[in-house]
Design a protein around this motif. Structure first.
Motif, PDB file in Angstrom:
ATOM      1  N   LYS A  10       0.831  -1.207   0.000  1.00  0.00           N
ATOM      2  CA  LYS A  10       0.000   0.000   0.000  1.00  0.00           C
ATOM      3  C   LYS A  10       0.860   1.250   0.000  1.00  0.00           C
ATOM      4  O   LYS A  10       0.539   2.251  -0.651  1.00  0.00           O
ATOM      5  CB  LYS A  10      -0.931  -0.022   1.205  1.00  0.00           C
ATOM      6  CG  LYS A  10      -1.954  -1.155   1.167  1.00  0.00           C
ATOM      7  CD  LYS A  10      -2.817  -1.175   2.420  1.00  0.00           C
ATOM      8  CE  LYS A  10      -3.806  -2.343   2.370  1.00  0.00           C
ATOM      9  NZ  LYS A  10      -4.616  -2.438   3.607  1.00  0.00           N
ATOM     10  N   GLU A  11       1.986   1.197   0.740  1.00  0.00           N
ATOM     11  CA  GLU A  11       2.910   2.336   0.742  1.00  0.00           C
ATOM     12  C   GLU A  11       3.546   2.522  -0.639  1.00  0.00           C
ATOM     13  O   GLU A  11       3.758   3.650  -1.086  1.00  0.00           O
ATOM     14  CB  GLU A  11       4.001   2.130   1.780  1.00  0.00           C
ATOM     15  CG  GLU A  11       3.506   2.242   3.217  1.00  0.00           C
ATOM     16  CD  GLU A  11       4.641   2.063   4.212  1.00  0.00           C
ATOM     17  OE1 GLU A  11       5.719   1.592   3.798  1.00  0.00           O
ATOM     18  OE2 GLU A  11       4.433   2.397   5.395  1.00  0.00           O
ATOM     19  N   PHE A  12       3.804   1.393  -1.301  1.00  0.00           N
ATOM     20  CA  PHE A  12       4.370   1.475  -2.654  1.00  0.00           C
ATOM     21  C   PHE A  12       3.381   2.138  -3.615  1.00  0.00           C
ATOM     22  O   PHE A  12       3.753   3.013  -4.401  1.00  0.00           O
ATOM     23  CB  PHE A  12       4.743   0.075  -3.142  1.00  0.00           C
ATOM     24  CG  PHE A  12       5.119   0.021  -4.598  1.00  0.00           C
ATOM     25  CD1 PHE A  12       6.304   0.574  -5.053  1.00  0.00           C
ATOM     26  CD2 PHE A  12       4.266  -0.571  -5.525  1.00  0.00           C
ATOM     27  CE1 PHE A  12       6.647   0.537  -6.395  1.00  0.00           C
ATOM     28  CE2 PHE A  12       4.598  -0.606  -6.866  1.00  0.00           C
ATOM     29  CZ  PHE A  12       5.796  -0.050  -7.301  1.00  0.00           C
ATOM     30  N   ILE A  13       2.133   1.745  -3.547  1.00  0.00           N
ATOM     31  CA  ILE A  13       1.110   2.341  -4.412  1.00  0.00           C
ATOM     32  C   ILE A  13       0.966   3.833  -4.119  1.00  0.00           C
ATOM     33  O   ILE A  13       0.832   4.654  -5.038  1.00  0.00           O
ATOM     34  CB  ILE A  13      -0.237   1.607  -4.234  1.00  0.00           C
ATOM     35  CG1 ILE A  13      -0.125   0.188  -4.795  1.00  0.00           C
ATOM     36  CG2 ILE A  13      -1.368   2.356  -4.925  1.00  0.00           C
ATOM     37  CD1 ILE A  13      -1.317  -0.692  -4.498  1.00  0.00           C
ATOM     38  N   ALA A  14       1.015   4.195  -2.827  1.00  0.00           N
ATOM     39  CA  ALA A  14       0.922   5.608  -2.460  1.00  0.00           C
ATOM     40  C   ALA A  14       2.119   6.393  -3.001  1.00  0.00           C
ATOM     41  O   ALA A  14       1.979   7.531  -3.458  1.00  0.00           O
ATOM     42  CB  ALA A  14       0.852   5.748  -0.942  1.00  0.00           C
ATOM     43  N   SER A  15       3.309   5.781  -2.988  1.00  0.00           N
ATOM     44  CA  SER A  15       4.504   6.447  -3.519  1.00  0.00           C
ATOM     45  C   SER A  15       4.407   6.650  -5.019  1.00  0.00           C
ATOM     46  O   SER A  15       4.791   7.684  -5.552  1.00  0.00           O
ATOM     47  CB  SER A  15       5.753   5.614  -3.179  1.00  0.00           C
ATOM     48  OG  SER A  15       5.927   5.503  -1.794  1.00  0.00           O
ATOM     49  N   VAL A  16       3.871   5.634  -5.720  1.00  0.00           N
ATOM     50  CA  VAL A  16       3.681   5.763  -7.173  1.00  0.00           C
ATOM     51  C   VAL A  16       2.679   6.874  -7.474  1.00  0.00           C
ATOM     52  O   VAL A  16       2.864   7.667  -8.405  1.00  0.00           O
ATOM     53  CB  VAL A  16       3.202   4.426  -7.768  1.00  0.00           C
ATOM     54  CG1 VAL A  16       2.831   4.593  -9.243  1.00  0.00           C
ATOM     55  CG2 VAL A  16       4.273   3.360  -7.628  1.00  0.00           C
ATOM     56  N   ILE A  69       1.429  -6.544  -8.596  1.00  0.00           N
ATOM     57  CA  ILE A  69       2.214  -6.673  -7.365  1.00  0.00           C
ATOM     58  C   ILE A  69       1.992  -8.081  -6.825  1.00  0.00           C
ATOM     59  O   ILE A  69       0.845  -8.465  -6.536  1.00  0.00           O
ATOM     60  CB  ILE A  69       1.775  -5.622  -6.328  1.00  0.00           C
ATOM     61  CG1 ILE A  69       1.952  -4.212  -6.907  1.00  0.00           C
ATOM     62  CG2 ILE A  69       2.571  -5.768  -5.038  1.00  0.00           C
ATOM     63  CD1 ILE A  69       1.408  -3.107  -6.028  1.00  0.00           C
ATOM     64  N   PRO A  70       3.043  -8.894  -6.694  1.00  0.00           N
ATOM     65  CA  PRO A  70       2.869 -10.292  -6.268  1.00  0.00           C
ATOM     66  C   PRO A  70       2.338 -10.399  -4.841  1.00  0.00           C
ATOM     67  O   PRO A  70       2.439  -9.466  -4.033  1.00  0.00           O
ATOM     68  CB  PRO A  70       4.272 -10.877  -6.382  1.00  0.00           C
ATOM     69  CG  PRO A  70       5.193  -9.714  -6.385  1.00  0.00           C
ATOM     70  CD  PRO A  70       4.445  -8.573  -6.976  1.00  0.00           C
ATOM     71  N   SER A  71       1.799 -11.563  -4.512  1.00  0.00           N
ATOM     72  CA  SER A  71       1.102 -11.752  -3.234  1.00  0.00           C
ATOM     73  C   SER A  71       2.030 -11.657  -2.028  1.00  0.00           C
ATOM     74  O   SER A  71       1.598 -11.275  -0.942  1.00  0.00           O
ATOM     75  CB  SER A  71       0.394 -13.109  -3.237  1.00  0.00           C
ATOM     76  OG  SER A  71       1.331 -14.151  -3.467  1.00  0.00           O
ATOM     77  N   ASP A  72       3.302 -12.009  -2.172  1.00  0.00           N
ATOM     78  CA  ASP A  72       4.233 -11.942  -1.044  1.00  0.00           C
ATOM     79  C   ASP A  72       5.180 -10.740  -1.165  1.00  0.00           C
ATOM     80  O   ASP A  72       6.308 -10.782  -0.693  1.00  0.00           O
ATOM     81  CB  ASP A  72       5.026 -13.243  -0.933  1.00  0.00           C
ATOM     82  CG  ASP A  72       5.752 -13.591  -2.229  1.00  0.00           C
ATOM     83  OD1 ASP A  72       5.512 -12.892  -3.232  1.00  0.00           O
ATOM     84  OD2 ASP A  72       6.532 -14.544  -2.234  1.00  0.00           O
ATOM     85  N   PHE A  73       4.711  -9.689  -1.807  1.00  0.00           N
ATOM     86  CA  PHE A  73       5.534  -8.497  -2.020  1.00  0.00           C
ATOM     87  C   PHE A  73       5.988  -7.896  -0.683  1.00  0.00           C
ATOM     88  O   PHE A  73       7.180  -7.657  -0.467  1.00  0.00           O
ATOM     89  CB  PHE A  73       4.732  -7.470  -2.822  1.00  0.00           C
ATOM     90  CG  PHE A  73       5.447  -6.176  -3.094  1.00  0.00           C
ATOM     91  CD1 PHE A  73       6.364  -6.064  -4.118  1.00  0.00           C
ATOM     92  CD2 PHE A  73       5.197  -5.055  -2.304  1.00  0.00           C
ATOM     93  CE1 PHE A  73       7.021  -4.871  -4.369  1.00  0.00           C
ATOM     94  CE2 PHE A  73       5.844  -3.855  -2.544  1.00  0.00           C
ATOM     95  CZ  PHE A  73       6.759  -3.765  -3.578  1.00  0.00           C
ATOM     96  N   LEU A 107       9.777   2.192  -5.577  1.00  0.00           N
ATOM     97  CA  LEU A 107      10.170   0.946  -4.918  1.00  0.00           C
ATOM     98  C   LEU A 107      11.344   1.177  -3.971  1.00  0.00           C
ATOM     99  O   LEU A 107      11.375   0.654  -2.843  1.00  0.00           O
ATOM    100  CB  LEU A 107      10.533  -0.090  -5.989  1.00  0.00           C
ATOM    101  CG  LEU A 107      10.842  -1.504  -5.513  1.00  0.00           C
ATOM    102  CD1 LEU A 107       9.648  -2.098  -4.776  1.00  0.00           C
ATOM    103  CD2 LEU A 107      11.239  -2.386  -6.692  1.00  0.00           C
ATOM    104  N   GLN A 108      12.299   1.967  -4.400  1.00  0.00           N
ATOM    105  CA  GLN A 108      13.459   2.258  -3.559  1.00  0.00           C
ATOM    106  C   GLN A 108      13.048   3.021  -2.306  1.00  0.00           C
ATOM    107  O   GLN A 108      13.611   2.832  -1.224  1.00  0.00           O
ATOM    108  CB  GLN A 108      14.494   3.058  -4.351  1.00  0.00           C
ATOM    109  CG  GLN A 108      15.824   3.235  -3.644  1.00  0.00           C
ATOM    110  CD  GLN A 108      16.850   3.913  -4.520  1.00  0.00           C
ATOM    111  OE1 GLN A 108      16.517   4.564  -5.503  1.00  0.00           O
ATOM    112  NE2 GLN A 108      18.117   3.776  -4.158  1.00  0.00           N
ATOM    113  N   LEU A 109      12.049   3.893  -2.458  1.00  0.00           N
ATOM    114  CA  LEU A 109      11.586   4.671  -1.312  1.00  0.00           C
ATOM    115  C   LEU A 109      10.988   3.764  -0.237  1.00  0.00           C
ATOM    116  O   LEU A 109      11.308   3.902   0.954  1.00  0.00           O
ATOM    117  CB  LEU A 109      10.553   5.701  -1.769  1.00  0.00           C
ATOM    118  CG  LEU A 109       9.956   6.587  -0.678  1.00  0.00           C
ATOM    119  CD1 LEU A 109      11.041   7.424  -0.012  1.00  0.00           C
ATOM    120  CD2 LEU A 109       8.869   7.491  -1.247  1.00  0.00           C
ATOM    121  N   VAL A 110      10.135   2.811  -0.622  1.00  0.00           N
ATOM    122  CA  VAL A 110       9.519   1.937   0.377  1.00  0.00           C
ATOM    123  C   VAL A 110      10.562   0.999   0.990  1.00  0.00           C
ATOM    124  O   VAL A 110      10.493   0.666   2.186  1.00  0.00           O
ATOM    125  CB  VAL A 110       8.339   1.138  -0.224  1.00  0.00           C
ATOM    126  CG1 VAL A 110       7.228   2.062  -0.653  1.00  0.00           C
ATOM    127  CG2 VAL A 110       8.768   0.256  -1.381  1.00  0.00           C
TER     128      VAL A 110
END
Length: 426
Positions: free
Chosen positions: A66-72, A107-111, A171-174
């Motif tokens: 969720k943090e990755f999606i928010a960063s994007v 985004i894979p299930s075990d991301f 991705l690098q941010l998260v």
């Protein structure tokens, strides 16, 4: 002087009868400058303002995804459309075909678990390096499942790489957030405060962008500044269709022979054609510049800003027009038929425009074309215009482009006269 004036009037009458030539000299360049400027301006806005549709299928239920999606989303480059996590990859690609979304990520299930494991491994290694207890590190934690990025083949490679760079940044941010959290918790045995986390991760160095111009101006050139000068030059050189055809008709009709029986010199007729068509090229420039100044804003396109050195603009336009007229005369002298003049003239102008930088920027051309490019008169015309429009220079700043252009023009004139003498027409 009367002979010259009478010849100019005759050439103007011949020109006004050539409806197809007039349409090509004015209609086609106007259409090109409108269409290509609109397309290029939309491309600039796509990159800078508009958002690209992005399908997102998040099969992970963790916090990190969720943090990755928010960063994007914070990148403000994408218009995100979410797909249920149960959709198959095939269904996602089919949805891309059925919508205007050129991109999709899965985004894979075990991301979240994988990112957290990798962050723990990195933070553990860092703590062990510092002499602190970072615990055991798992070397297999680096095998994070990659994001799956789907894209339509029509998407340009350069833009796709920009998308990849944006996703890597998010991705690098998260990952960095998770590493900091793990390290802070290992040292202090409590959660990293949100305020400190923001200070550590959002402390970015600003980049000041300044366009380099000769007059010190900081105005950023727009799509109109790039396209209007380029297609003005293209319009000027397309006088070859009318002028070269006119010369061929005069040769085939015997006008050259009749002129030799009159108490005049053919150089007067040659000068008349140059003056007449030079006036046509200046009219072309005036019309296209006027479109950029007054019509573009009404169409929602950026306005064309004329350079400060208006006299320099007029002189550069005159020299570019004279070069175009000289080239057309040269083609007309050596062409045997009107079809040869029109066909070779049109194709050669397109080729000279391509290698001269009108269609592809000169810096993007392969190294092998750098020498060939300088043989094209359209290259020197374009560089002279760009020196005025984009770099804010004056006449003295574009002399380095005008001098080679004058040299090419004189060569065209000399070759045309040599061809007339060789054919014993003068």
């Amino acid at each position: 002087m009367f002979k010259l004036w009478a010849t100019i009037v005759k050439d103007i009458r011949i020109l006004t009868r050539d409806k197809v030539g007039i349409a090509l000299m004015f209609g086609m360049p106007i259409a090109l400058v409108l269409i290509i400027t609109s397309i290029q301006n939309n491309t600039f806005e796509l990159v800078n303002k508009n958002k690209v549709a992005l399908l997102v299928c998040n099969r992970d239920t963790g916090k990190i995804s969720k943090e990755f999606i928010a960063s994007v989303n914070k990148i403000a480059m994408f218009k995100m459309q979410f797909i249920p996590k149960g959709e198959s990859d095939k269904a996602i690609t089919e949805q891309m075909h059925n919508t205007d979304a050129p991109l999709a990520i899965v985004i894979p299930s075990d991301f979240s678990a994988k990112i957290n494991a990798q962050a723990q491994s990195v933070s553990g290694k860092a703590l062990n390096t510092f002499g602190l207890d970072g615990g055991k590190t798992d070397s297999s934690a680096n095998n994070t499942l990659p994001l799956n990025l789907y894209y339509k083949p029509a998407l340009q490679d350069q833009f796709r790489r920009s998308v990849q760079g944006a996703l890597y940044s998010a991705l690098q941010l998260v990952e960095s957030k998770q590493i900091l959290r793990n390290m802070y918790f290992s040292i202090n045995e409590k959660q990293l405060p949100a305020k400190l986390e923001n200070e550590l991760l959002n402390n970015k160095i600003a980049i000041n962008e300044t366009p380099v111009s000769k007059n010190g101006s900081r105005n950023i050139p727009n799509a109109s500044q790039h396209n209007v000068p380029a297609w003005t030059i293209f319009a000027m050189f397309f006088v070859v269709i009318s002028l070269a055809g006119s010369l061929v008709r005069e040769k085939l009709s015997g006008s050259f022979i009749r002129l030799k029986t009159l108490p005049t010199n053919y150089f007067v007729a040659l000068l008349s054609k140059q003056i007449t068509y030079l006036a046509v090229t200046m009219l072309q420039a005036a019309v296209i510049f006027a479109i950029g100044i007054w019509l573009f804003p009404a169409m929602g396109l950026p306005v064309l800003n004329l350079p400060a050195d208006v006299l320099g603009l007029v002189i550069v336009s005159l020299i570019c027009g004279w070069c175009a007229v000289s080239y057309a005369i040269c083609i007309g002298v050596f062409a045997q038929t009107q079809e040869q003049a029109n066909g070779f003239g049109a194709i050669s102008i397109v080729m000279l425009a391509a290698i001269g930088g009108l269609m592809v920027p000169s810096f993007a051309m392969p190294e092998s074309f750098q020498v060939v490019m300088k043989l094209s008169p359209l290259h020197w015309c374009l560089e002279a215009y760009y020196g005025l429009f984009l770099e804010g220079g004056g006449l003295k700043d574009v002399l380095v482009n005008i001098i080679p252009l004058l040299g090419i023009t004189i060569i065209f004139q000399a070759v045309a006269i040599a061809g007339l003498k060789m054919k014993k027409l003068i």
